[in-house]
Design an enzyme around this catalytic site. Structure first.
Site, PDB file in Angstrom:
ATOM      1  CG  ASP A 188      -4.258  -5.007  -2.784  1.00 28.56           C
ATOM      2  OD1 ASP A 188      -4.498  -5.509  -3.888  1.00 28.56           O
ATOM      3  OD2 ASP A 188      -5.145  -4.657  -1.997  1.00 28.56           O
ATOM      4  CB  SER A 207      -0.950  -0.055   1.187  1.00 30.48           C
ATOM      5  OG  SER A 207      -2.015   0.845   1.041  1.00 30.48           O
ATOM      6  CG  HIS A 231      -5.531  -3.091   1.329  1.00 29.12           C
ATOM      7  ND1 HIS A 231      -4.922  -2.941   0.095  1.00 29.12           N
ATOM      8  CD2 HIS A 231      -5.051  -2.076   2.102  1.00 29.12           C
ATOM      9  CE1 HIS A 231      -4.132  -1.876   0.119  1.00 29.12           C
ATOM     10  NE2 HIS A 231      -4.187  -1.346   1.321  1.00 29.12           N
TER      11      HIS A 231
END
Length: 387
Positions: free
Chosen positions: A244, A218, A371
């Site tokens: 991700d 992220s 996530h």
């Protein structure tokens, strides 16, 4: 952070390739022991090329954008009694406090880092960079597996790895303490990553010829890209893996991140209650990982046992666009082998689509993960990096 709208490491690929003795303490609660901690077999992981539209997608609807926010309550809820925190040495071998000069304030910042593996025997270094609001311990399970995995290709664990894994708490996160805690700009985080990595390499006395694989999730994925593209570590970086985060979908989802942050609990009765919330809300599906990764995400609110979030992500909103803007081109320009790990089929922009079809980077899908892919599926994540 970002609400996703939904190798053999002894020789990192070239650019063209890609303890407690208390009987009342469970084995999962004990500090790491290489001889018997990692006897799991890896499941098969396939590198895939998902169907991707050629045109740049229009911004996603609110429904689609919110699909990357933490998933809804899991089918099996955990109780507070199941959420006892785990210590850092469950997965890491060493902890470091490094004093780094802050040229802007003229003071010194204290960055906390962890390592797993033997620096003297290292033939490859894996630098793990966490997401917004998380900490280095979110990588605990992956680090433990990578550093204990025998990387000679036979799939057997010897407990004597040639992979050195390092991770650190970013500015304003975990146990790191900085004078300018609130400066989470991409520029400052890039400087921090270079300074911390240089300090770690000097402290650990790693051979100058050993290459580095940078892995980020992220926000940390965006920073990993910036680090690899900057060439500020000279020729040390041989590979970059991003988990991700895709520029277009990240930017499209940012308006909904504020809503999520405003609606989540601000305080918890204890650290265990915070762990319970993270698991039951689906932010992390792996309880063992959450017991390790959540404690550094919260801090005491005073004399009582109650805790609040360590990082004020709402205050960092001014930097969100800067984290992700332009990372597609930076990713493609980085002079390193490239891997993109996603929790599902994401929409690429035009440049990424063309580059992926030309084989300039590899894509791995982990459909059952949320996530926090590396926390939900640490074994598969580690296997992807080892391959």
């Amino acid at each position: 952070m970002y609400s996703r709208p939904r190798s053999n490491l002894s020789s990192i690929p070239e650019e063209s390739e890609l303890g407690s003795n208390d009987p009342n303490v469970s084995s999962n609660d004990r500090p790491r022991q290489r001889s018997d901690s990692h006897n799991k077999r890896f499941s098969q992981v396939q590198l895939q090329r998902p169907p991707i539209p050629m045109s740049t997608p229009a911004p996603r609807s609110e429904t689609n954008a919110m699909s990357a926010l933490p998933s809804q309550l899991t089918s099996t809820s955990v109780t507070v009694s199941e959420c006892t925190p785990l210590p850092w040495n469950t997965c890491f071998d060493e902890r470091y406090e490094m004093l780094i000069d802050d040229t802007k304030s003229g003071s010194k910042d204290t960055f906390v880092a962890y390592s797993a593996g033997n620096a003297k025997n290292a033939k490859a270094i894996v630098l793990l960079m966490h997401g917004g609001g998380h900490s280095a311990l979110s990588w605990g399970r992956v680090a433990s597996i990578l550093s204990a995995k025998d990387s000679n290709g036979d799939g057997e664990e010897t407990g004597d790895s040639n992979v050195l894994v390092v991770a650190y708490d970013a500015r304003g996160h975990g146990e790191t303490r900085c004078v300018r805690e609130d400066d989470l700009s991409g520029e400052q985080q890039l400087v921090d990553s270079v300074n911390v990595m240089r300090a770690l390499l000097e402290t650990l006395e790693v051979d100058l010829q050993v290459k580095v694989l940078v892995v980020g999730h992220s926000m940390g994925g965006a920073m990993a890209i910036k680090l690899a593209a900057s060439r500020m570590l000279e020729e040390r970086i041989a590979g970059v893996a991003v988990i991700d985060v895709v520029e277009g979908t990240a930017l499209a989802s940012l308006p909904y991140m504020s809503t999520f942050l405003q609606n989540r609990p601000k305080m918890f009765e204890t650290v265990s209650h915070a762990i319970q919330y993270v698991v039951n809300s689906g932010q992390v599906k792996n309880l063992e990982s959450a017991r390790l990764s959540v404690p550094p995400q919260v801090q005491s609110d005073g004399a009582s046992e109650s805790v609040r979030w360590r990082t004020d992500l709402e205050a960092s909103e001014q930097y969100w666009n800067g984290w992700f803007q332009g990372i597609s081109n930076e990713f493609l320009s980085a002079p390193a082998a490239k891997l993109l790990i996603l929790a599902g089929v994401d929409r690429f922009d035009r440049d990424l689509t063309i580059a992926q079809m030309q084989g300039k980077f590899q894509t791995l899908l982990m459909q059952d993960a949320g996530h926090a892919v590396h926390e939900d599926q640490p074994e598969q994540t580690a296997l992807a990096l080892l391959n």
